[in-house]
Design an enzyme around this catalytic site. Sequence first.
Site, PDB file in Angstrom:
ATOM      1  N   HIS A 116       0.793  -1.231   0.000  1.00 39.50           N
ATOM      2  CA  HIS A 116       0.000   0.000   0.000  1.00 39.50           C
ATOM      3  C   HIS A 116       0.825   1.280   0.000  1.00 39.50           C
ATOM      4  O   HIS A 116       0.242   2.369   0.025  1.00 39.50           O
ATOM      5  CB  HIS A 116      -0.952  -0.006   1.205  1.00 39.50           C
ATOM      6  CG  HIS A 116      -0.260  -0.115   2.532  1.00 39.50           C
ATOM      7  ND1 HIS A 116      -0.924   0.088   3.717  1.00 39.50           N
ATOM      8  CD2 HIS A 116       1.038  -0.409   2.878  1.00 39.50           C
ATOM      9  CE1 HIS A 116      -0.091  -0.065   4.731  1.00 39.50           C
ATOM     10  NE2 HIS A 116       1.104  -0.369   4.242  1.00 39.50           N
ATOM     11  N   HIS A 117       2.146   1.180   0.004  1.00 39.60           N
ATOM     12  CA  HIS A 117       2.967   2.400  -0.057  1.00 39.60           C
ATOM     13  C   HIS A 117       3.316   2.802  -1.491  1.00 39.60           C
ATOM     14  O   HIS A 117       3.878   3.888  -1.698  1.00 39.60           O
ATOM     15  CB  HIS A 117       4.258   2.212   0.743  1.00 39.60           C
ATOM     16  CG  HIS A 117       4.039   1.978   2.204  1.00 39.60           C
ATOM     17  ND1 HIS A 117       3.216   2.771   2.971  1.00 39.60           N
ATOM     18  CD2 HIS A 117       4.521   1.013   3.048  1.00 39.60           C
ATOM     19  CE1 HIS A 117       3.204   2.323   4.217  1.00 39.60           C
ATOM     20  NE2 HIS A 117       3.982   1.255   4.280  1.00 39.60           N
ATOM     21  N   ALA A 118       3.035   1.960  -2.457  1.00 37.76           N
ATOM     22  CA  ALA A 118       3.310   2.308  -3.854  1.00 37.76           C
ATOM     23  C   ALA A 118       2.200   3.205  -4.387  1.00 37.76           C
ATOM     24  O   ALA A 118       1.018   2.887  -4.259  1.00 37.76           O
ATOM     25  CB  ALA A 118       3.414   1.035  -4.699  1.00 37.76           C
ATOM     26  N   ASN A 164      -0.459   5.150   2.406  1.00 38.94           N
ATOM     27  CA  ASN A 164      -0.352   6.431   1.701  1.00 38.94           C
ATOM     28  C   ASN A 164      -0.462   6.285   0.192  1.00 38.94           C
ATOM     29  O   ASN A 164      -1.060   7.121  -0.486  1.00 38.94           O
ATOM     30  CB  ASN A 164       0.965   7.124   2.074  1.00 38.94           C
ATOM     31  CG  ASN A 164       2.193   6.267   1.793  1.00 38.94           C
ATOM     32  OD1 ASN A 164       2.182   5.053   1.957  1.00 38.94           O
ATOM     33  ND2 ASN A 164       3.271   6.910   1.360  1.00 38.94           N
TER      34      ASN A 164
END
Length: 307
Positions: A116-118, A164
């Site tokens: 989920h940080h990509a 993010n």
Amino acid sequence: MLAFHTDQFRLPLPPGHRFPQEKYRRLRERVVAEVPGIELEVAPAATDGELALAHTPDYVTDVAEGRLDDARQREIGFPWSPEMVERSRRSVGATIAAARVALTQGVAANLAGGTHHASASKGGGFCVFNDIAVASRLMQAEWHRHHRQLLRVAVIDLDVHQGNGTAAIFRDDPTVFTLSLHGEHNFPFRKEPGDLDVPLPDGCTDDPYLEALEGALAQLWHRHETRLPGLVIYLAGADAHEGDRLGRLKLTTAGMAERDRRVFAATRERRIPTVLTMGGGYGRVIDDTVAVQIGTLREAVRSHRLW
């Protein structure tokens, strides 16, 4: 219940690298030994076209051909290699495959995923491509093609680190709702606002965590009272556990199990197909992380049986 795995696609990491690659193999082996209700399949690889549903074509090409500059590669946290590209494609492909299964069978899982940080044009935090975003957009396209209807997606992100990248990708997209419970003072230190963010203090224990989760789920259903989501993607990070070296929260193993029970009960009661992704987990003892994940998978199997 079907679950897709990627652990045979290993990264050539330098000695002492803090990414706990070994946990994926251990998780699969314990699933085979301890969770007979799961049928395992090797994850397929996501194509460039599928990845481009959530990422810019230039970023997909730069990753595939090893053209990321040093700064962008450092932000991901892995050295570039063909194995990194293959594993990243498979991680996305696993969530795509699990989403297709969940839409017909109620529940399915990716034994990795939750990257989920990509964001659209860059990776970060051990995340190259965003499996949640790609799978959401592909399921929406396929659902519309077959049913001529809009598929609304809700992301329930309970990894200790805020999602993010997912929030940034869906910032202006009202068809995907992003909910995140996360450590207020943990990575990423610059958060991207999602649809519903619930920051938690360091040292948060079971009772206040579960109270915050109940409130967040109530808000999720209230905001969809006229039309429920047609798919939930549940990112069940193990890093909120008290034994995690990066998490900074203090949930017990029992608290983690209750977290999972409440999420699966809520989606099952509303008959919302649910995709499980495992997200982060950096236990001081790696088997503690795997034990939490086994508990999550047992709850997923129970929900699948009750479906």
